[in-house]
Scaffold this motif. Structure first.
Motif, PDB file in Angstrom:
ATOM      1  N   LYS A 108       0.845  -1.192   0.000  1.00  0.00           N
ATOM      2  CA  LYS A 108       0.000   0.000   0.000  1.00  0.00           C
ATOM      3  C   LYS A 108       0.888   1.253   0.000  1.00  0.00           C
ATOM      4  CE  LYS A 108      -3.484  -2.785   0.343  1.00  0.00           C
ATOM      5  NZ  LYS A 108      -4.403  -2.895   1.468  1.00  0.00           N
ATOM      6  N   LYS A 109       0.307   2.383  -0.287  1.00  0.00           N
ATOM      7  CA  LYS A 109       1.068   3.631  -0.325  1.00  0.00           C
ATOM      8  C   LYS A 109       1.815   3.826   0.988  1.00  0.00           C
ATOM      9  CE  LYS A 109       0.576   8.602  -1.104  1.00  0.00           C
ATOM     10  NZ  LYS A 109      -0.375   9.711  -1.360  1.00  0.00           N
ATOM     11  N   LEU A 110       3.106   4.116   0.881  1.00  0.00           N
ATOM     12  CA  LEU A 110       3.944   4.249   2.067  1.00  0.00           C
ATOM     13  C   LEU A 110       3.996   5.685   2.567  1.00  0.00           C
ATOM     14  CD1 LEU A 110       6.969   1.972   1.107  1.00  0.00           C
ATOM     15  CD2 LEU A 110       5.000   1.397   2.531  1.00  0.00           C
ATOM     16  N   GLN A 111       4.042   5.843   3.885  1.00  0.00           N
ATOM     17  CA  GLN A 111       4.231   7.152   4.470  1.00  0.00           C
ATOM     18  C   GLN A 111       5.650   7.640   4.220  1.00  0.00           C
ATOM     19  OE1 GLN A 111       3.070   7.795   8.487  1.00  0.00           O
ATOM     20  NE2 GLN A 111       1.274   6.468   8.406  1.00  0.00           N
ATOM     21  N   SER A 112       5.848   8.927   4.368  1.00  0.00           N
ATOM     22  CA  SER A 112       7.196   9.478   4.298  1.00  0.00           C
ATOM     23  C   SER A 112       8.048   8.847   5.394  1.00  0.00           C
ATOM     24  CB  SER A 112       7.151  10.997   4.480  1.00  0.00           C
ATOM     25  OG  SER A 112       8.454  11.531   4.503  1.00  0.00           O
ATOM     26  N   GLY A 113       9.189   8.317   5.010  1.00  0.00           N
ATOM     27  CA  GLY A 113      10.060   7.657   5.972  1.00  0.00           C
ATOM     28  C   GLY A 113       9.879   6.159   6.044  1.00  0.00           C
TER      29      GLY A 113
END
Length: 275
Positions: free
Chosen positions: A130-135
């Motif tokens: 799934k779309k990853l968060q920043s970091g």
């Protein structure tokens, strides 16, 4: 051998961590389904058959034999299918605590910062990150290169092609963002091409190149290359067959498991029940 498809539902109790929101801790992956003969080599040295409902953590190794496979879901919502004749290490699995009541199908992005590193010793992985968060990161590392998955359906495969006498690393980006990190020397040009083949260059520095959506790249190293023998010596012990395999392809299973009863839990919550 593949004999049975096991349906089941995993219900999880959510917990709110007392740790700070920035604290990373060991995350988990849950086994959704096992077909055929799949073996778990635990970080503590234990060994045994992988079963639906098992919890996997950092340091575990999974080996699927011929006509076998396993489906996993990670605590960040990512899904993974371990194909037949495949060996993979869960090298790093960390995630910050979170609170959520969503099933993994409902998640559009990882619910907290996560770090996932899989070492594909040999074989093939199909997955959906799934779309990853920043970091956050989700990496699949092999002896010929690393796929950095940013959010997509993907496959990564490291096989020995007996017909060509080559090891081949193939990374397929179905619909999102994937980078390939390897020693291929120079820029990779996907213009007008669905698939690109490049040679592994042991004398070049490490390069990073994006793989466009609906494209794939294959990195090859032939028997005549000085680095071939070193690669083979590292890989041969992870091939889960008695003989060096040829190039055998079976129909790929669905990338996304169908089990809406699986609920994503924060890494610190290990309570699992199986209906």
């Amino acid at each position: 051998m593949k004999t049975l498809r096991i349906p089941f539902t995993i219900l999880c109790v959510l917990a709110i961590s007392a740790l700070s929101a920035n604290a990373a801790q060991l995350a988990t992956a849950k086994v959704l389904e096992v077909m055929g003969t799949v073996t778990k080599y635990a970080a503590n040295g234990g060994k045994g058959p992988l079963k639906a409902g098992d919890i996997l953590t950092q340091g575990d190794e999974i080996s699927a034999s011929a006509l076998s496979s396993a489906k996993l879901v990670f605590s960040n919502g990512s899904e993974l299918t371990i194909e037949e004749n495949t060996s993979v290490d869960i090298t790093k699995l960390e995630q910050a605590s979170f609170s959520s009541s969503q099933s993994y199908e409902q998640l559009q992005a990882d619910p907290s910062k996560s770090q996932t590193l899989l070492n594909l010793n040999y074989g093939k992985l199909n997955g959906h990150v799934k779309k990853l968060q920043s970091g956050s990161t989700f990496m699949v590392e092999t002896q010929l290169g690393t796929a950095a998955i940013r959010g997509t359906q993907f496959s990564v495969e490291l096989r020995y092609n007996a017909t060509r006498g080559e090891f081949e690393l193939t990374v397929n980006n179905f619909d999102g963002l994937v980078d390939i990190i390897s020693q291929f020397g120079g820029k990779i040009d996907f213009s007008g091409k669905q698939a690109v083949d490049v040679g592994y260059d042991n004398n070049s520095g490490q390069e990073t190149s994006p793989i466009p959506a609906q494209r794939k790249i294959t990195i090859r190293i032939s028997r005549g290359d000085p680095a071939f023998d070193a690669l083979f010596s590292l890989v041969k012990n992870y091939i889960p067959t008695e003989q060096t395999p040829g190039w055998i392809q079976l129909p790929a299973p669905e990338i996304t498991p169908e089990d809406p009863g699986v609920t994503i839990v924060s890494p610190e919550d290990q309570n699992v029940a199986i209906d």
